[in-house]
Design a protein around this motif. Structure first.
Motif, PDB file in Angstrom:
ATOM      1  N   VAL A  20      39.153  52.569  45.414  1.00 38.73           N
ATOM      2  CA  VAL A  20      39.182  51.409  44.527  1.00 38.73           C
ATOM      3  C   VAL A  20      40.495  50.649  44.681  1.00 38.73           C
ATOM      4  N   GLY A  21      41.618  51.396  44.831  1.00 42.07           N
ATOM      5  CA  GLY A  21      42.902  50.741  45.023  1.00 42.07           C
ATOM      6  C   GLY A  21      42.951  49.914  46.301  1.00 42.07           C
ATOM      7  N   GLY A  22      42.376  50.449  47.385  1.00 43.20           N
ATOM      8  CA  GLY A  22      42.327  49.684  48.625  1.00 43.20           C
ATOM      9  C   GLY A  22      41.508  48.416  48.479  1.00 43.20           C
ATOM     10  N   LEU A  23      40.368  48.528  47.813  1.00 45.60           N
ATOM     11  CA  LEU A  23      39.543  47.336  47.596  1.00 45.60           C
ATOM     12  C   LEU A  23      40.233  46.335  46.665  1.00 45.60           C
ATOM     13  N   ALA A  24      40.979  46.848  45.686  1.00 46.66           N
ATOM     14  CA  ALA A  24      41.719  45.949  44.803  1.00 46.66           C
ATOM     15  C   ALA A  24      42.808  45.208  45.578  1.00 46.66           C
ATOM     16  N   LEU A  25      43.474  45.885  46.523  1.00 46.61           N
ATOM     17  CA  LEU A  25      44.448  45.197  47.369  1.00 46.61           C
ATOM     18  C   LEU A  25      43.782  44.099  48.185  1.00 46.61           C
ATOM     19  N   ALA A  26      42.541  44.333  48.578  1.00 44.54           N
ATOM     20  CA  ALA A  26      41.807  43.326  49.340  1.00 44.54           C
ATOM     21  C   ALA A  26      41.354  42.161  48.459  1.00 44.54           C
ATOM     22  N   GLY A  27      41.448  42.313  47.135  1.00 44.98           N
ATOM     23  CA  GLY A  27      41.077  41.222  46.230  1.00 44.98           C
ATOM     24  C   GLY A  27      39.736  41.393  45.562  1.00 44.98           C
ATOM     25  N   LEU A  28      39.259  42.618  45.438  1.00 45.47           N
ATOM     26  CA  LEU A  28      37.938  42.846  44.846  1.00 45.47           C
ATOM     27  C   LEU A  28      37.892  42.356  43.401  1.00 45.47           C
ATOM     28  N   PRO A  29      36.940  41.475  43.059  1.00 41.31           N
ATOM     29  CA  PRO A  29      36.764  41.099  41.654  1.00 41.31           C
ATOM     30  C   PRO A  29      36.250  42.304  40.863  1.00 41.31           C
ATOM     31  N   PRO A  30      36.596  42.461  39.592  1.00 32.66           N
ATOM     32  CA  PRO A  30      37.401  41.543  38.771  1.00 32.66           C
ATOM     33  C   PRO A  30      38.842  42.000  38.586  1.00 32.66           C
ATOM     34  N   PHE A  31      39.440  42.654  39.573  1.00 24.73           N
ATOM     35  CA  PHE A  31      40.825  43.104  39.441  1.00 24.73           C
ATOM     36  C   PHE A  31      41.775  41.906  39.368  1.00 24.73           C
ATOM     37  N   GLY A  32      42.933  42.146  38.746  1.00 26.60           N
ATOM     38  CA  GLY A  32      43.921  41.089  38.628  1.00 26.60           C
ATOM     39  C   GLY A  32      44.417  40.594  39.971  1.00 26.60           C
ATOM     40  N   THR A  33      44.464  41.489  40.979  1.00 27.02           N
ATOM     41  CA  THR A  33      44.857  41.049  42.313  1.00 27.02           C
ATOM     42  C   THR A  33      43.872  40.014  42.854  1.00 27.02           C
ATOM     43  N   GLY A  34      42.589  40.235  42.600  1.00 23.34           N
ATOM     44  CA  GLY A  34      41.584  39.278  43.057  1.00 23.34           C
ATOM     45  C   GLY A  34      41.707  37.936  42.357  1.00 23.34           C
TER      46      GLY A  34
END
Length: 588
Positions: free
Chosen positions: A388-402
Motif C-alpha cells: 500500500v505504501g508503494g502504491l501511495a508513493l505512486a499517487g494511488l487515490p485517495p491517499f494524500g500523496t495522490g
C-alpha cells in the motif's frame, strides 16, 4: 495566547535537559516514558494553538522588541496556520518515532537510557523553531541545531565504523551548506541591516532592482537550503546517511527534515526575494524547475537500481524532493498548495515504509532485497504496509500523496505532468517490487552476484547488524501498529476535504494571495493518479519476471559511480551545484 508560543520550542528542550541530567539514574522504561510525555505534550500544545481559535501571530522572546527605527535583534517567532500545521506534523511524527523506538535499542553500558529520547527531543525543538521563526538568522540557528543533532543520531551506533562514516559525510556536506547559507545571510544583513525575512524583503524592494550582491546572496542561501533538502547535485549525503542511521532516525530524516529544506526555499523566496528588489520570477522559476526535474529523474533512476531497501527509500525521497521543488518552482499559490498537500501525505507514507524496513532488519538481520527473497511471508501486516505504501508513493487515490500530486499537476504543463507520472510510478514500482519479492517470494530467487557486488560503490544491505541487539522472534506491538497508523494519517489527508482546505487557506495566508478555490479531487487528477499507480504495478511485475538486465547495469554505471562515498567528490559537486544555481538565476 502568543506568550505560549515559545513553549513549543522550550518544552522539548526542557525534556532533553531533564533526560541528560537524570537519565543515568532512571530505568530505561521511565526514561523513554519521559521522552514520549514531553514530545506528546509539545504536540498537544501545538494542536491547541492551531485549533483553539485565532492562531498567535508574533512573539518576541525575551522582550527584544523592535526599536523606534523598526530594526530588531532577537528571537522572533511568527506563527500562522501553515507554520503551526508543520510544527504539529513534526511533533506528531516525533511521538510516533518514540513510540516505535520503545525499548528498541540494546544500549551499550557507557550510554544511559535517556540519550536517544533526549536527542530526539532536541531534534523536535530545532525543527519546531525553524518552522516558526520569522528571522533569517534564527532560522539558520534552529536548522543547525537540528542538523547537529541529526549528525549524532545518524552515528548513534558509534561502535559501527560504517555509522561513523555516514555521519561524517552527513556532517561535512551539511556544514559546508550551512556556511554558504550563513554567508548569504551576512550579505543580506550588510545590504539591508535587517534579519527579519519580511523586513529584508521590504528593504530590498526600496533599494531597486537586484544587483550582483543580491544575486550572490540568493544563490548562497538557496544552495544551503537545497543541501538540506537533498536536491541534486547536493544529495549524495542522504543515501549514505540512511544506510547507516537507525531506522527511527530515518523516519525523521526522510519524513520531515528534508521537507523542511523545501519549506525554507518557499519562505525565503516569497518573503525575501519575490519583490521588485529581489530575483525576477523567471530566474527563480528556471532554477527551481531545472533542479527539481533533474533531482526527480536522478532520484527515481537510482531508486529503481537499489537492492539495499533503506537506500532505495532514501533515493525515493530524493526523487520526491525533486517533485516538490518543481511544484513550488511554478510560483503560483495553487501549485504551492498542491505541493504542501503532497508533502503532508508523503510524511506518513515514507515514515511508514522506513518503519516496516526496521521490522525486516530486526527480524532477519538484513535489508537486502535479494537476500530476503521470500523470507518475510510470515509478516502479512508489513506486506500490506509495503504494498500500500508503494502504491501511495505512486499517487494511488485517495491517499494524500495522490491528492497533492494531482493538484500540482493541474498547475503544470504536459511535459512536467509526464515527469510527475513517470517519477512517482518508478519510485512506487520499486517499493512494490520489494514487497513482491521479499513478502511474496515472487520471481526466481536472485543468483549470487558476489563478483559484481565487489565492484559496486554501494552496499547491498545483507548481513546487517540488527538494531535491537538481537534478532526478534516476537515483534513488539508498537513496531507493527506505528507504520499502520502513519499510513492511515496519509490516507486521512486525501479522504477528508477539510484537511486540504485548511492547507489551502494556510498557504494563501502565508503568501498573502487571494483565496483560491478549495483543493479537491478532479476526474483528470484521479485518472492521472490511477495511471501512475498502474504503471507502478506494471513496472514491479516486469522487474519480478525479468531481473535487471546487464545492459541497464552497464548503462547506469557512470551515474552509480558518482555516488562514490568519498567526501572530496561530494564537496566538488557542492561547488559545481552552487555555480549552477547562480547561473540559472541570472536574469534574461
Amino acid at each position: 495566547m502568543s506568550a505560549l508560543l515559545p513553549l513549543v520550542v522550550a518544552f522539548p528542550l526542557l525534556g532533553a535537559a531533564l533526560l541528560v541530567i537524570a537519565g543515568r539514574g532512571l530505568p530505561r522504561q521511565a526514561a523513554e516514558g519521559v521522552g514520549v510525555a514531553f514530545a506528546a505534550g509539545t504536540a498537544a500544545l501545538v494542536l491547541w494553538l492551531l485549533l483553539g481559535g485565532t492562531p498567535p501571530r508574533t512573539e518576541w522572546v525575551g522582550g527584544w522588541t523592535p526599536g523606534p527605527d523598526g530594526r530588531s535583534v532577537g528571537i522572533v517567532l511568527r506563527a500562522g496556520p501553515l507554520p503551526l500545521g508543520l510544527a504539529a506534523t513534526v511533533s506528531l511524527l516525533v511521538v510516533a518515532v518514540l513510540a516505535y523506538s520503545w525499548r528498541y535499542f540494546d544500549e551499550p553500558p557507557h550510554r544511559h537510557a535517556g540519550t536517544f529520547p533526549a536527542l530526539i527531543l532536541l531534534f523536535q525543538a530545532g525543527m519546531c523553531g525553524f518552522v516558526l521563526t520569522g528571522d533569517l538568522f534564527d532560522a539558520f540557528v534552529f536548522f543547525e541545531l537540528m542538523s547537529v543533532v541529526a549528525y549524532a543520531l545518524t552515528g548513534y551506533r558509534v561502535e559501527d565504523p560504517k555509522a561513523v562514516q555516514g555521519a561524517l559525510t552527513f556532517g561535512v556536506i551539511n556544514s559546508l551548506g550551512a556556511y554558504l547559507l550563513l554567508l548569504g545571510i551576512a550579505l543580506l544583513y550588510a545590504r539591508t541591516g535587517e534579519l527579519g525575512m519580511r523586513a529584508i524583503g521590504r528593504r530590498l524592494d526600496a533599494q531597486g532592482p537586484a544587483d550582483a550582491l543580491v544575486l550572490a546572496a540568493f544563490a548562497l542561501i538557496l544552495t544551503g537550503l537545497l543541501v538540506k533538502a537533498a536536491a541534486v547535485p547536493f544529495h549524495f549525503w542522504l543515501p549514505d546517511a540512511h544506510a547507516v542511521a537507525p531506522t527511527p532516525v530515518c523516519m525523521l530524516l526522510s519524513g520531515v527534515m528534508v521537507e523542511l529544506g523545501v519549506y525554507g526555499v518557499v519562505r525565503v523566496y516569497w518573503f525575501v526575494f519575490s519583490g521588485p528588489g529581489g530575483i525576477p520570477a523567471p530566474g527563480t522559476r528556471r532554477t527551481l524547475i531545472a533542479l527539481g526535474v533533474l533531482t526527480a529523474l536522478v532520484g527515481a533512476l537510482m531508486c529503481w537500481l537499489q537492492r539495499h531497501v533503506k537506500r532505495l527509500l532514501a533515493y525515493s525521497t530524493v526523487a520526491h524532493t525533486g517533485l516538490f521543488l518543481t511544484g513550488i518552482g511554478l510560483l503560483t499559490p495553487a501549485s504551492t498548495t498542491g505541493t504542501a498537500v503532497y508533502v503532508l501525505g508523503h510524511v506518513g507514507v515514507k515514515a511508514a515504509l522506513f518503519a516496516a524496513t526496521g521490522v525486516l532488519l530486526s527480524r532477519y538481520g538484513s535489508v537486502d532485497e535479494h537476500e530476503l527473497h521470500g523470507r518475510a511471508r510470515e509478516l502479512p501486516l508489513m506486506a500490506g504496509v509495503f504494498t500500500v505504501g508503494g502504491l501511495a508513493l505512486a499517487g494511488l487515490p485517495p491517499f494524500g500523496t495522490g491528492l497533492g500530486k494531482a493538484l500540482t499537476e493541474e498547475s503544470a504543463g504536459p511535459a512536467l505532468t509526464a515527469v510527475f507520472v513517470v517519477v512517482s510510478a518508478v519510485t512506487g514500482g520499486a517499493v512494490v517490487r520489494v514487497a513482491a519479492r521479499v513478502f511474496g517470494g515472487l520471481g526466481e530467487e536472485p543468483p549470487d552476484e558476489q563478483t559484481e557486488r565487489n565492484e559496486e560503490p554501494e552496499t547491498t544491505g545483507e548481513h546487517e547488524e540488527p538494531e535491537t541487539g538481537g534478532l526478534l522472534r516476537r515483534l513488539p506491538d508498537t513496531m507493527l501498529t506505528v507504520p499502520i497508523a502513519l499510513l492511515a494519517g496519509s490516507l486521512a489527508v486525501g479522504v477528508f476535504p477539510s484537511v486540504a482546505e485548511a492547507v489551502g487557506r494556510a498557504v494563501d495566508g502565508m503568501l498573502g494571495s487571494a483565496s483560491s478555490p478549495p483543493p479537491e479531487w478532479t476526474p483528470p487528477g484521479v485518472l492521472l493518479d490511477l495511471l501512475s499507480s498502474a504503471l507502478a504495478v506494471a513496472l514491479a511485475a516486469w522487474a519480478v519476471a525479468h531481473p535487471v538486465s546487464s545492459r541497464l547495469h552497464t548503462w547506469t554505471t557512470p551515474l552509480r559511480r558518482l555516488h562514490s562515498g568519498h567526501i572530496g567528490d561530494y564537496v566538488a559537486w557542492l561547488v559545481v551545484g552552487t555555480v549552477v544555481v547562480a547561473v540559472l538565476a541570472l536574469p534574461g
